[in-house]
Each structure stands twice: as C-alpha cells, then as structure tokens.
Design a protein around this motif. Sequence first.
Motif: not given
Length: 261
Positions: A123-143
Amino acid sequence: METIDKLFNIIRTLRSENGCSWDRKQTPETLWKCLAEEVYELQEAMAKQDLQNICEELGDILFQLIFIVEIFQEREEFTLSDVVGHVAQKMIRRHPHVYEDARILTQEELNRQWETIKALEKKENGQKRESVLDSVPKGMPSLIRALKVSKCVVKEGFDWDNIHEVLDAAKEEINEFEAALKSGNQTEASMEFGDILFTLVNVARFAEFHPETALAGSTAKFEGRFRLMENELKEKQVKLKDLSKNQKDLLWARAKQSYDK
C-alpha cells in the motif's frame, strides 16, 4: 576466505572487451533462464541429499544472481548494496517480534502479522490489490503456483474442513476425468486432469508436505528403479521392448526390490 568481490571481478572480466562474447550479450532476462535451471539442479541435489552437489549448485545460483546484479550496476540502476540494504530492512520490518517489542504466541498470529506487514508495504509503495491472488506470479511453475493460489484463498477462509474432504474431492475429479475420456472430448479431459492435479496439491497441503518435493522424490525413485532395469538388461544383452508384458513386470518387481533395500 573467498568473497563476493571475486565473483564480481570474474564477471567483469568475462564481460570486458577481451572477455567472452556470450557473457557480454547476456541480459537479466536471458540469465533468468539460467538461474531457473540452476535452482532445479539444486532441488535435485537436495532431494538426493548430495552435499557435494548441493554446495556446487548453491555456488552456481550465487554466480547467476551476482551476474544479474552486475548488469544492473553497469546500467547504474542499483547496486548490490541497495539489494542487501533493501532485503535487510524488509526482514527486520517483518519480524517486529524479534527486533521490536511485538509479542507473538502462535504460528497463526505469526502468519497474520507477516501478511499484514506485507499488505502495508504494498500500500505504501502505491501497489493496488484488486484480488488476494494478485501476489501470485503468473510465471511460476504450475504445481508451485497451484499451491500458492490455494494458500492465498485459504487465508481468506475458503478451504475444505479436513484432508478427508479433499481426498473425496480428488476421487470425484478422477471420476469426472474418466467420464471425459469416454466422451472423447480431449479439451474437457485435459481440464479434468488439471482439476485432479490441483486437488492433489491441496491433499499435500493438508498433509503438510510440499507437492513439488513429493513429486521430485517419487520421480527420483522411479528413475533409480528404471536404471536398475537397464543395467540388468545390458548384462543380458536384451532390449526392453523385446520383452513380453509378464517379463517386464518381473523385471520391474526385481528392480523395485533391489532399489528399496
């Protein structure tokens, strides 16, 4: 005693005019692929508890990280000191029960404190979170990503009550997968198979072990058994594909028995 400076000097030599053309053209993006490969090699060494290789792979990972930092230093964007200072401040900030006077009594309180501090930082860094899942990188291995997504929604109160419910869900997904196979719909079958894997990831979560570690161990076990089969076939000068189903089963049974001793 060796220091990080030695690695920086090697990298600067490699990237110099009289150095290596491959190293000179590397970028953080290209080095990420190398780093990812080294991490998996470390994981394999750790699964085998091979101390010599663990030490070697840790060195390879450290070299890749320092290489990436050096490129950003060349660009005068940030330095190793900035990286160390940032993570040191973050770790101290996220452990007020160690460095300040906050009191933590349970693991649940510890996890809640960690997430609260992380959310405040964003929040202090100005990052807006629309979902709790926003913090999960999409490039992670699927498992690994499946486990991360699951843990995120669990923190919001969305979970099965116990492991038996998850096992029942897994059995249901297998039935749906079998039905999709019978229908001949490959797209649907693929989706149902993914549902099985996702549910089994949560079985591992409830059982309190990492699914990636479990799969790596199981794959290593299969590999060891198969290599024993190969060795026996080489001694007899026989090809696996020339054996009958019964002969293959007997060969596999012997390999299992030998490997598990």
